[in-house]
Design an enzyme around this catalytic site. Structure first.
Site, mmCIF file in Angstrom:
data_model
loop_
_atom_site.group_PDB
_atom_site.id
_atom_site.type_symbol
_atom_site.label_atom_id
_atom_site.label_comp_id
_atom_site.label_asym_id
_atom_site.label_seq_id
_atom_site.Cartn_x
_atom_site.Cartn_y
_atom_site.Cartn_z
ATOM 1 N N SER A 130 -82.553 74.007 13.148
ATOM 2 C CA SER A 130 -83.506 74.429 14.187
ATOM 3 C C SER A 130 -84.917 74.587 13.626
ATOM 4 C CB SER A 130 -83.021 75.717 14.837
ATOM 5 O OG SER A 130 -82.489 76.606 13.888
ATOM 6 N N GLU A 131 -85.053 74.671 12.292
ATOM 7 C CA GLU A 131 -86.376 74.641 11.654
ATOM 8 C C GLU A 131 -86.193 74.182 10.220
ATOM 9 O OE1 GLU A 131 -88.905 78.188 11.627
ATOM 10 O OE2 GLU A 131 -88.369 78.600 13.714
ATOM 11 N N ASN A 132 -87.143 73.362 9.786
ATOM 12 C CA ASN A 132 -87.223 72.938 8.394
ATOM 13 C C ASN A 132 -88.598 72.283 8.336
ATOM 14 O OD1 ASN A 132 -86.181 70.051 6.583
ATOM 15 N ND2 ASN A 132 -86.168 72.078 5.709
#
Ligand code: FCB
EC number: 3.2.1.21
Length: 461
Positions: free
Chosen positions: A363-365
Site C-alpha cells: 500500500s506504500e513503498n
C-alpha cells in the site's frame, strides 16, 4: 528476464487527504491536530510550511484524476478527512464535503480507477484530541460513528476500505518520540492509545460487515522487518521485542484477532498493560481484516542494549534494544534511509508462512529525495534512482508471488509530491512533480516508466 504480474494486479499510488487537499480551514473543515500544532509551533515544520500548503486536491481533483489515468493507474488510495466530513468530530455532516468526496469517487470510477478509501491518516480532529483523542474511550464511539457515516454515504460505490493508515505512527509520534501532536512521552499512555485504536478499528470492521455491501475492509500497517545485529541470543531477543512492539502490536490483532502472548507478558511484567473492559476480547477477534495493506520503506537493525532496565527513565522500548549502524548497508543518498529491497519479500514470506497467507498488497513503498529540483533537465525530473528503487522492490515482490504469496498489487508513495508532516516538502516522493507556487504538475521520468509497467502488467530487465 521478463517479470509479468497476475492478471488484474493493482497498479497505483497512495496519498491522503491531509497531505493533498488543502483548504485546511475552509469549506466547513475544522482544525485537526496538524492545523493546531502548526499554529502553536510553526518552527517544528520544515521551512515553516504547514498543512495549508498542499497540492490543492480540493480544487484540482479532476485534473489530478486525469493524470492518474495518464499514468495507467487502475487503483488509487486516498483518505476522507474526518474534520471535513464531520466538523465537530461527531454529529452533523458537512454537505459540501459529501459533494466533494462524491465527485472524487465518481470521477475515479468514470476513469476506470478503483478508489481505495482510508478513514484515518494521522488527522485527528482537534475537537476530539481536546477530549483526549484515542486515550479516551468515547473517541472510539465517535470514530465508529464517523466510519458508519462514510460507509452509508459512499459504500454503494467504494468497495475497498481501510480503517487506519500506519496506526503505530501516531502512537510513536504523539506519545513516545515527540514527532506528532500532542507531544507526550509516556509509554503507558502510548499503549492505551494503541489499544484503543485497535478497538476502534474492530468496531469499524464490524459495522462494515453488518451492512453486507459486498466490498472488503482492511488496515494499512507499516511493517519494519527487525533484523538482529548478530545471532547471539541477546540480539535475537532484542529484535524479537522490537518486532513485538512495532509490528506485531497491530499485525496480530489485525490478522489473528488477538495480541501476541509474549507482548502481553512483557507489558504485564513491567505493569504497562492498558485497561481492558469486558467484551474487548470478542471485539478484537471480530476485527480480523479481509485485506492487509503493507507500507514498506526500510527495516530495523537491532542490537541488545547493555543495561536492560533503567529505573530512572519512563518505560521505553529502548530499555531492550537500540538501532545500530550496519557498515556497508545501502542507503538512499538523498534522504538517509536504508534501501533494502529484499525486506518486501521477507514480509510477504512471513505473512505466508506464519499468518496463513492473507490477501494483501503493498500500500506504500517509495523514495524521498531532498532538493529533487537538481535532477531536472529540460523541464522534467530525471529520477532514474526512483525507477531503480521501484523496479528492484517489484522484483522481490514478484519472487514472493512466485512462491505463492497473495499479494494483489503495488501502490507507490506517492502520486504528486505532497506535504509530509513535519518534513513538509523537504523530501519529494511523487511520480509527478509539483511547483508549489504555480501548482503546475509535471510527470517525472519515473511516472513515464510506471505508465508502461502498468500498461504491460510487468517489465523486462
Ligand atoms: C508514511 C506515511 C505517509 C508519508 C510517507 C512518506 O509513513 O503513511 O503519509 O508521509 O510515510
Amino acid at each position: 528476464m521478463h517479470y509479468s504480474f497476475p492478471e488484474g494486479f493493482w497498479w497505483g499510488s497512495a496519498s491522503s487527504a491531509p497531505q493533498t487537499e488543502g483548504e485546511s480551514l475552509s469549506h466547513g473543515k475544522t482544525p485537526t491536530i496538524w492545523d493546531h500544532w502548526f499554529r502553536l509551533q510553526p518552527e517544528r515544520f520544515h521551512h515553516g510550511v504547514g498543512p495549508a500548503q498542499t497540492s490543492t486536491f480540493y480544487e484540482h481533483w479532476k485534473e489530478d484524476i486525469a493524470l492518474l489515468k495518464a499514468l495507467n493507474h487502475n487503483t488509487f488510495r486516498t483518505s476522507v478527512s474526518w474534520a471535513r466530513l464531520i466538523p465537530d468530530g461527531t454529529g452533523a455532516v458537512n454537505q459540501e464535503a459529501v459533494a466533494f468526496y462524491n465527485q472524487v469517487i465518481d470521477e475515479l470510477l468514470r476513469q476506470g480507477i478503483t478508489p481505495f478509501i482510508n478513514l484515518f491518516h494521522f488527522d485527528m480532529p482537534l475537537s476530539l484530541q481536546e477530549q483526549g483523542g484515542f486515550e479516551n474511550r468515547k473517541v472510539i464511539d465517535a470514530y465508529e460513528a464517523y466510519a458508519r457515516t462514510c460507509f452509508e454515504l459512499f459504500g454503494d460505490r467504494v468497495t475497498h476500505w481501510f480503517t487506519f493508515n500506519e496506526p503505530i505512527v501516531p502512537v510513536e509520534g504523539g506519545y513516545l518520540y515527540d514527532f506528532h501532536y500532542p507531544n507526550v512521552v509516556d509509554f503507558r499512555r502510548a499503549a492505551t492509545v494503541a489499544y484503543h485504536t485497535m478497538l476502534a478499528h474492530a468496531r469499524a470492521v464490524k459495522a462494515y460487515r453488518e451492512r453486507n455491501d459486498g466490498g472488503e475492509i482492511g488496515i494499512i500497517l507499516n511493517l519494519t522487518p527487525s533484523y538482529p545485529r548478530s545471532q547471539n541470543p541477546a540480539d535475537v531477543k532484542a529484535a524479537h521485542i522490537a518486532d513485538l512492539m512495532f509490528n506485531r502490536s497491530f499485525l496480530d490483532p489485525a490478522l489473528r484477532g488477538s495480541y501476541p502472548e509474549d507482548l502481553v507478558a512483557l507489558l504485564s511484567q513491567y505493569d504497562q498493560l492498558p485497561a481492558c473492559q469486558p467484551g474487548d476480547k470478542e471485539l478484537l477477534a471480530a476485527g480480523v481484516v479481509d485485506l492487509l495493506g503493507i507500507n514498506y520503506y526500510q527495516p530495523r537493525r537491532i542490537q541488545c542494549r547493555d543495561s536492560q532496565v533503567n529505573p530512572d527513565s519512563p518505560f521505553m522500548p529502548e530499555w531492550f534494544f537500540s538501532a545500530y549502524e550496519m557498515p556497508g548497508r545501502k542507503m538512499n543518498p538523498y534522504r538517509g534511509w536504508e534501501i533494502y529491497e529484499k525486506g518486501i519479500y521477507d514480509i510477504l514470506t512471513r505473512l505466508r508462512v506464519e499468518y496463513g497467507n492473507p490477501r494483501c498488497y503493498i500500500s506504500e513503498n517509495g523514495m524521498g529525495v531532498e532538493n529533487e529540483q537538481r535532477f531536472e533537465q529540460d523541464g522534467q525530473i530525471q529520477d532514474d534512482y526512483r525507477i531503480a528503487f521501484v523496479r528492484d522492490h517489484l522484483k522481490w515482490l514478484h519472487k514472493g508471488l512466485s512462491e505463492g504469496s497473495r499479494c494483489l498489487g503495488y501502490h507507490m508513495w506517492t502520486f504528486i509530491d505532497n506535504w509530509s508532516w513535519c518534513n513538509a516538502y523537504k523530501n519529494r516522493y511523487g511520480f509527478v512533480s509539483l511547483d508549489l507556487e504555480s501548482q503546475k504538475r509535471t510527470i517525472k521520468k519515473s511516472g513515464e516508466w510506471y505508465r508502461q509497467v502498468a500498461a504491460k502488467n510487468g517489465f523486462d530487465e
